[in-house]
Enzyme design. Structure first.
Site, PDB file in Angstrom:
ATOM      1  N   TYR A 475       0.869  -1.172   0.000  1.00  0.00           N
ATOM      2  CA  TYR A 475       0.000   0.000   0.000  1.00  0.00           C
ATOM      3  C   TYR A 475       0.912   1.230   0.000  1.00  0.00           C
ATOM      4  CZ  TYR A 475      -4.096  -2.915   1.119  1.00  0.00           C
ATOM      5  OH  TYR A 475      -5.116  -3.832   1.102  1.00  0.00           O
TER       6      TYR A 475
HETATM    7  C1  LIG Z   1      -6.890  -1.946  -7.727  1.00  0.00           C
HETATM    8  C2  LIG Z   1      -5.831  -2.451  -6.787  1.00  0.00           C
HETATM    9  C3  LIG Z   1      -6.112  -3.536  -5.970  1.00  0.00           C
HETATM   10  C4  LIG Z   1      -5.137  -4.066  -5.120  1.00  0.00           C
HETATM   11  N1  LIG Z   1      -5.450  -5.139  -4.341  1.00  0.00           N
HETATM   12  C5  LIG Z   1      -4.497  -5.681  -3.558  1.00  0.00           C
HETATM   13  C6  LIG Z   1      -4.750  -6.852  -2.778  1.00  0.00           C
HETATM   14  O1  LIG Z   1      -5.844  -7.413  -2.787  1.00  0.00           O
HETATM   15  N2  LIG Z   1      -3.748  -7.344  -2.021  1.00  0.00           N
HETATM   16  C7  LIG Z   1      -2.505  -6.766  -1.992  1.00  0.00           C
HETATM   17  O2  LIG Z   1      -1.618  -7.268  -1.308  1.00  0.00           O
HETATM   18  N3  LIG Z   1      -2.248  -5.654  -2.697  1.00  0.00           N
HETATM   19  C8  LIG Z   1      -3.196  -5.110  -3.481  1.00  0.00           C
HETATM   20  N4  LIG Z   1      -2.903  -4.006  -4.223  1.00  0.00           N
HETATM   21  C9  LIG Z   1      -1.543  -3.441  -4.149  1.00  0.00           C
HETATM   22  C10 LIG Z   1      -0.612  -4.204  -5.086  1.00  0.00           C
HETATM   23  O3  LIG Z   1      -0.318  -5.481  -4.566  1.00  0.00           O
HETATM   24  C11 LIG Z   1       0.701  -3.447  -5.235  1.00  0.00           C
HETATM   25  O4  LIG Z   1       0.464  -2.182  -5.784  1.00  0.00           O
HETATM   26  C12 LIG Z   1       1.695  -4.205  -6.109  1.00  0.00           C
HETATM   27  O5  LIG Z   1       2.999  -3.727  -5.883  1.00  0.00           O
HETATM   28  C13 LIG Z   1       1.334  -4.091  -7.564  1.00  0.00           C
HETATM   29  O6  LIG Z   1       2.163  -4.874  -8.374  1.00  0.00           O
HETATM   30  P1  LIG Z   1       2.282  -4.479  -9.914  1.00  0.00           P
HETATM   31  O7  LIG Z   1       3.279  -5.379 -10.535  1.00  0.00           O
HETATM   32  O8  LIG Z   1       0.937  -4.380 -10.507  1.00  0.00           O
HETATM   33  O9  LIG Z   1       2.806  -2.989  -9.764  1.00  0.00           O
HETATM   34  P2  LIG Z   1       4.004  -2.133 -10.369  1.00  0.00           P
HETATM   35  O10 LIG Z   1       3.525  -0.735 -10.231  1.00  0.00           O
HETATM   36  O11 LIG Z   1       4.404  -2.612 -11.707  1.00  0.00           O
HETATM   37  O12 LIG Z   1       5.186  -2.415  -9.356  1.00  0.00           O
HETATM   38  C14 LIG Z   1       5.121  -2.128  -7.975  1.00  0.00           C
HETATM   39  C15 LIG Z   1       6.522  -2.084  -7.387  1.00  0.00           C
HETATM   40  O13 LIG Z   1       7.192  -3.322  -7.630  1.00  0.00           O
HETATM   41  C16 LIG Z   1       8.336  -3.135  -8.469  1.00  0.00           C
HETATM   42  N5  LIG Z   1       8.356  -4.208  -9.462  1.00  0.00           N
HETATM   43  C17 LIG Z   1       7.370  -4.515 -10.339  1.00  0.00           C
HETATM   44  N6  LIG Z   1       7.731  -5.555 -11.095  1.00  0.00           N
HETATM   45  C18 LIG Z   1       8.966  -5.929 -10.692  1.00  0.00           C
HETATM   46  C19 LIG Z   1       9.861  -6.946 -11.112  1.00  0.00           C
HETATM   47  N7  LIG Z   1       9.545  -7.791 -12.101  1.00  0.00           N
HETATM   48  N8  LIG Z   1      11.070  -7.042 -10.497  1.00  0.00           N
HETATM   49  C20 LIG Z   1      11.405  -6.200  -9.510  1.00  0.00           C
HETATM   50  N9  LIG Z   1      10.583  -5.208  -9.066  1.00  0.00           N
HETATM   51  C21 LIG Z   1       9.378  -5.075  -9.652  1.00  0.00           C
HETATM   52  C22 LIG Z   1       8.118  -1.785  -9.110  1.00  0.00           C
HETATM   53  O14 LIG Z   1       9.333  -1.209  -9.547  1.00  0.00           O
HETATM   54  C23 LIG Z   1       7.416  -1.023  -8.020  1.00  0.00           C
HETATM   55  O15 LIG Z   1       8.363  -0.590  -7.070  1.00  0.00           O
HETATM   56  C24 LIG Z   1      -3.861  -3.467  -5.077  1.00  0.00           C
HETATM   57  C25 LIG Z   1      -3.578  -2.366  -5.889  1.00  0.00           C
HETATM   58  C26 LIG Z   1      -4.541  -1.861  -6.739  1.00  0.00           C
HETATM   59  C27 LIG Z   1      -4.228  -0.676  -7.615  1.00  0.00           C
END
Ligand SMILES: Cc1cc2nc3c(=O)[nH]c(=O)nc-3n(C[C@H](O)[C@H](O)[C@H](O)COP(=O)(O)OP(=O)(O)OC[C@H]3O[C@@H](n4cnc5c(N)ncnc54)[C@H](O)[C@@H]3O)c2cc1C
Ligand SMILES: *[C@@H]1O[C@H](CO)[C@@H](O)[C@H](O)[C@H]1NC(C)=O
Ligand SMILES: *[C@@H]1O[C@H](CO)[C@@H](O)[C@H](O)[C@H]1NC(C)=O
Ligand SMILES: *[C@@H]1O[C@H](CO)[C@@H](O)[C@H](O)[C@H]1NC(C)=O
Ligand SMILES: *[C@@H]1O[C@H](CO)[C@@H](O)[C@H](O)[C@H]1NC(C)=O
Length: 539
Positions: A475
């Protein structure tokens, strides 16, 4: 920052005249470097985008999930790279070093502060969406899932192979595996199975030297760090191997609403005393929202409405008896219960209507994207009834910011605090998410909504964890401390690091210092390296 770039790219003046020059020196230098690493030019033409490329904006915007970072004043990356194979990831790391630019890694783009695709300093995006294969093996009860896959795709591929297996991760299907799992993701089965990272058995990353490492090759310290400490401080996560969990063929889902006129305060007070202790198969989330009343004496006024949303890993008869014994105040009736398959329950959690088929989980783009702000807190002692009333009053007065209460306990309380970087375990009753969404780009509105979320956070100080005031990494909240100079001093890092990781922060710093001493993998809230070679003691 610009003078610094000038040194690196003497021809930058060409670039500073928008659209005047056909060529972009940053792009050209990067393409040359990729060529030197052995990547064929037809690949480079497919994976490398400069701001002058026609599809640059659409590629950038494709995984923006917070519209606050989709404005014309948001700093844009100098280059986007969209690797198709692992070699492209290795080459991107190597070629970024020569540029002095910051490298941001994006998988699903759901970071609440957008830090996977925005930056305070000039930067490059390594966008992982093409690397999204999923290989489910029911015989070994495991799956390999690449970072660019979404949770919805993962759930669908498991369901295709078996109706009695699942994975305990988040409830939003468009969230990316790369950020979610590396940040310690959780979902509606955490009381039974713990977090996603409690169910990861192997991983594959590319480190700062460009080496592809699995768990054995990276060692237990680095494996530990990328299962909850955030991937982006340590390397590029390519994939995780996850342990599937068994779920019943039929689970039960319910949603029940209560207003203050329906004893919401008493019911929420009781919820705090049972939600983390009740049967581990039951997870009851509560949304606490200020809404405009449509009926009764309060019609037209702002009131507080609670929505209890639950998943039970069993049938409705057993659920009713669990509820009658532990939480009769909610008055749950058989008619409130939906007996459905686990995959169908994921569709309900994702707010799809009841005619939607599981294929909807394969949609990588959400139906709507908002302007938003999130914050988090942890509660260790039930908030007294009269204090709940004053919190409700404050929320009504502020008008828009709501809460999501997520109960812990069960498996969460059994796992030691240092087992994974995620430290919020035993003794936590529930986590609070602060949530405010809006639709309008007006910057005055943004100011007002950010201000009200912060005011509510300040109001909650007496009721939540202290020393440190804990926060959940996934978060993401830059209000709790951050750095935007692209440097990450140890002292700055300690401020947010202790809130996200408590005592595990020291071990994360140690791992970081060993695997990335030059701090190549950095962002606004990454793990800093040690200022000196000796770890300072901490009580
Ligand atoms: C609509 C919504 C619902 C959500 N629901 C939940 C939930 O139910 N449970 C929960 O725990 N969280 C939830 N989240 C939060 C979510 O888990 C985090 O925002 C998570 O980091 C998103 O991962 P992403 O790959 O989509 O994000 P990104 O924005 O792509 O990455 C998030 C972070 O991780 C890093 N990162 C991404 N990919 C990699 C990689 N391959 N290697 C190294 N670093 C990387 C990025 O640089 C950044 O710092 C929710 C968020 C949203 C917007
Ligand atoms: C970006 O533009 C260059 C130069 O016109 C072109 O060669 C390349 O194929 C484009 N990249 C992509 C990914 O379309
Ligand atoms: C982001 O901004 C662009 C340019 O203004 C716009 O075309 C696009 O629709 C926006 N994205 C979303 C999801 O609203
Ligand atoms: C609220 O609680 C009181 C007493 O605890 C009870 O008499 C009343 O019926 C409840 N109201 C509702 C709407 O459940
Ligand atoms: C879906 O919901 C509607 C409205 O709540 C209801 O009338 C209908 O029977 C439901 N359909 C299914 C397939 O459950």
């Amino acid at each position: 920052m610009f003078p610094f770039l000038l040194l690196l790219f003497p021809s930058i003046t060409l670039y500073s005249q928008p659209f005047a020059a056909a060529s972009d020196p940053i792009y050209d230098n990067f393409a040359n470097c990729l060529t030197k690493t052995g990547i064929p030019s037809d690949h480079i033409a497919k994976i490398l985008y400069s701001p002058t490329n026609a599809s640059f904006n659409s590629v950038l915007e494709a995984y923006v999930r917070n519209l606050r970072f989709n404005t014309s004043s948001t700093r844009k990356p100098s280059i986007i790279v969209t690797p198709l194979v692992v070699q492209h990831v290795q080459a991107t790391i190597s070629c970024t070093k020569g540029t002095g630019l910051q490298l941001k890694i994006r998988s699903g783009g759901h970071d609440y502060e957008g830090i996977s695709y925005v930056s305070g300093v000039p930067f490059i995006i390594l966008d992982m969406f093409n690397l999204r294969s999923i290989d489910v093996d029911i015989a070994s009860e495991t799956a390999w899932v690449q970072a660019g896959a979404t949770l919805g795709e993962l759930y669908y591929r498991i369901w295709e192979k078996s109706k009695v297996y699942a994975f305990p991760a988040g409830v939003c299907p468009t969230v990316g595996v790369g950020g979610h799992i590396s940040g310690g993701g959780y979902g509606a089965m955490l009381r039974r199975f713990g977090l996603a990272v409690d169910n990861v058995v192997d991983a594959q990353i590319v480190d700062v030297k460009g080496q592809v490492l699995d768990r054995k090759a990276m060692g237990e310290d680095l494996f530990w760090a990328i299962t909850g400490g955030g991937g982006a401080s340590f390397g590029v996560v390519l994939a995780y191997r996850i342990k599937l969990v068994k779920v019943p063929e039929i689970v039960t889902y319910f949603e029940v609403q209560k207003t203050e006129a329906e004893n919401a305060t008493d019911i929420l007070y009781k919820w705090q005393n049972v939600a983390d202790k009740i049967d581990n198969d039951l997870f009851i989330r509560v949304l606490v929202q200020p809404i405009t009343s449509k009926t009764g004496k309060s019609k037209g006024q702002k009131i507080i409405r609670l929505t209890f949303i639950a998943l039970f890993l069993g049938d409705s008869n057993r659920l009713i008896s669990v509820m009658n014994a532990g939480f009769p105040e909610l008055g749950l009736k058989k008619k409130d219960c939906l007996e459905i398959s686990w995959i169908k329950s994921m569709l309900y959690w994702a707010n799809f209507d009841n005619t939607t088929t599981p294929e909807a989980l394969l949609r990588r783009t959400p139906d709507s994207v908002n302007f938003l702000k999130r914050k988090s807190d942890y509660v260790q002692t039930p908030i007294p009834k009269n204090e709940l009333t004053s919190i409700f009053k404050k929320m009504v007065q502020l008008g828009k910011t709501g809460f999501v209460f997520n109960p812990y306990g069960g498996r969460m309380g059994e796992i030691p605090e240092n087992e994974k970087p995620f430290p919020h375990r035993s003794g936590i009753i529930f986590k609070i998410q602060y949530s405010v969404n809006w639709q309008d780009a007006d910057t005055n509105l943004e100011k007002e909504y950010l201000q009200q979320a912060r005011e509510l956070y300040s109001f909650m100080t007496p009721y939540v964890s202290k020393n440190p005031r804990q926060a959940f990494l996934n978060y993401r909240d830059l209000d709790i401390g951050s750095t935007d100079d692209g440097k990450n001093s140890y002292n700055q890092g300690e401020i947010y690091g202790l809130k996200y990781f408590k005592g595990n922060f020291d071990r994360l710093v140690k791992v970081k210092t060993l695997v990335d001493p030059e701090n190549f993998f950095r962002n606004e809230q990454s793990i800093p390296t040690l200022p000196s070679m000796s770890l300072r003691g901490r009580k």
